[in-house]
Enzyme design. Structure first.
Site, PDB file in Angstrom:
ATOM      1  N   SER A   1       0.816  -1.208   0.000  1.00  0.00           N
ATOM      2  CA  SER A   1       0.000   0.000   0.000  1.00  0.00           C
ATOM      3  C   SER A   1       0.855   1.266   0.000  1.00  0.00           C
ATOM      4  CB  SER A   1      -0.931  -0.011   1.218  1.00  0.00           C
ATOM      5  OG  SER A   1      -1.630   1.196   1.331  1.00  0.00           O
ATOM      6  N   SER A   2       1.906   1.270   0.798  1.00  0.00           N
ATOM      7  CA  SER A   2       2.757   2.463   0.894  1.00  0.00           C
ATOM      8  C   SER A   2       3.414   2.793  -0.441  1.00  0.00           C
ATOM      9  CB  SER A   2       3.832   2.261   1.963  1.00  0.00           C
ATOM     10  OG  SER A   2       3.227   2.126   3.226  1.00  0.00           O
TER      11      SER A   2
ATOM     12  N   GLY B   1       2.144   1.798  -3.469  1.00  0.00           N
ATOM     13  CA  GLY B   1       1.056   2.169  -4.360  1.00  0.00           C
ATOM     14  C   GLY B   1       0.684   3.635  -4.212  1.00  0.00           C
ATOM     15  N   ARG B   2       0.785   4.148  -2.999  1.00  0.00           N
ATOM     16  CA  ARG B   2       0.467   5.559  -2.740  1.00  0.00           C
ATOM     17  C   ARG B   2       1.507   6.500  -3.322  1.00  0.00           C
ATOM     18  NH1 ARG B   2      -2.563   5.280   3.011  1.00  0.00           N
ATOM     19  NH2 ARG B   2      -3.225   3.114   2.799  1.00  0.00           N
TER      20      ARG B   2
ATOM     21  N   ASP C   1       0.586 -20.288  -9.533  1.00  0.00           N
ATOM     22  CA  ASP C   1      -0.067 -21.600  -9.523  1.00  0.00           C
ATOM     23  C   ASP C   1       0.534 -22.547  -8.494  1.00  0.00           C
ATOM     24  OD1 ASP C   1      -2.145 -21.740 -11.560  1.00  0.00           O
ATOM     25  OD2 ASP C   1      -0.543 -21.407 -13.021  1.00  0.00           O
TER      26      ASP C   1
ATOM     27  N   GLU D   1       5.915  -7.029 -12.737  1.00  0.00           N
ATOM     28  CA  GLU D   1       5.700  -6.067 -13.820  1.00  0.00           C
ATOM     29  C   GLU D   1       5.573  -4.698 -13.169  1.00  0.00           C
ATOM     30  OE1 GLU D   1       2.474  -8.277 -14.107  1.00  0.00           O
ATOM     31  OE2 GLU D   1       3.121  -9.657 -15.652  1.00  0.00           O
TER      32      GLU D   1
ATOM     33  N   GLN E   1      12.277 -20.332 -13.067  1.00  0.00           N
ATOM     34  CA  GLN E   1      12.860 -19.100 -13.599  1.00  0.00           C
ATOM     35  C   GLN E   1      13.726 -18.410 -12.551  1.00  0.00           C
ATOM     36  OE1 GLN E   1       9.613 -16.622 -14.899  1.00  0.00           O
ATOM     37  NE2 GLN E   1       8.934 -16.166 -12.829  1.00  0.00           N
TER      38      GLN E   1
END
Length: 191
Positions: free
Chosen positions: A102-103, A105-106, A119, A129, A174
Site C-alpha cells: 500500500s505504501s 502504491g500511494r 499456480d 511487472e 525461472q
C-alpha cells in the site's frame, strides 16, 4: 481459503511452502512480504514497430543491474520487469497471489500488471511487472520490500500442478526477471 499468519508458518515449518531466503520478520497477519532483487529487464523500444505476443521477440528486453547499492530509477510512464529476491516454492494444494504494498502504491508504483497469480506447484523467482504511474521518478532499491504473497488452500490438490508435463509450465524454475514466452503457446480462436 486465505491462509493466516499461523497457517503460513505451519506450511513453512512443514517445508510445504518455501521462500529462500526466508526472513521471519517479513510475516504479516495474512501474507508474507517479499523483497526486490537487483536485476531488471528494460524494454528496447527501437527493436520492433510493435509488440507481437505470437512472435518470438526474445531481444525485446535487456538485463540491467544497478551498480553497488545504487537504486534503479523507474521514470514516469516507464514499465520494466523485476523479480522477487525470494525463490518461492508451492505444493500442489496451495496457490498464491502477489500483491503490492500500500505504501508504494500511494507513491504511484504498480507491482504487477496482470500476472499476480502463482499456480500450485510453481517454483522460482516471481517476475514483477513494475510501472510508475506517478509524475516523478521512483527509486527502486534492491532488497527493499516490494510486495507480499497471500496464500490460498485449494479445495483439493491440483491434478496437474504447475511444472507437470500437461501445461508446459514455461516459467518453472525461472531465475530473475524473465521476459514473456507467450509465443510458445500462443492461442487464437478464429472468430
Amino acid at each position: 481459503m486465505l491462509l493466516s499468519d499461523r497457517d503460513i508458518l505451519v506450511e513453512i515449518d512443514a517445508g510445504r511452502v518455501a521462500l529462500e531466503p526466508y526472513d521471519p520478520g517479513m510475516l504479516q497477519p495474512s501474507s508474507i512480504d517479499v523483497r526486490l532483487d537487483r536485476f531488471f529487464r528494460v524494454f528496447e523500444n527501437h527493436k520492433y514497430p510493435h509488440i507481437d505476443p505470437a512472435a518470438d521477440q526474445s531481444d525485446l528486453t535487456r538485463m540491467v543491474e544497478p551498480e553497488g547499492d545504487e537504486p534503479f530509477i523507474l521514470h514516469p510512464g516507464e514499465f520494466v520487469l523485476g523479480s522477487t529476491y525470494e525463490v518461492v516454492t508451492l505444493p500442489d494444494d496451495i496457490a498464491a497471489r502477489v500483491e503490492g504494498k500500500s505504501s508504494l502504491g500511494r507513491l504511484g508504483l504498480l507491482t504487477h500488471a496482470t500476472a499476480g497469480f502463482v499456480d500450485p506447484g510453481f517454483s522460482g523467482h516471481v517476475t514483477l511487472e513494475l510501472a510508475n504511474v506517478a509524475t516523478l521518478p521512483i527509486k527502486l532499491y534492491p532488497g527493499m520490500k516490494i510486495g507480499q504473497f497471500c496464500f490460498f488452500r485449494l479445495s483439493s490438490p491440483s491434478e496437474h500442478p504447475y511444472g507437470s508435463a500437461k501445461y508446459g509450465s514455461r516459467y518453472q524454475g525461472q531465475r530473475g526477471p524473465t521476459p514473456s514466452r507467450s509465443y510458445q503457446n500462443f492461442h487464437r480462436t478464429p472468430i
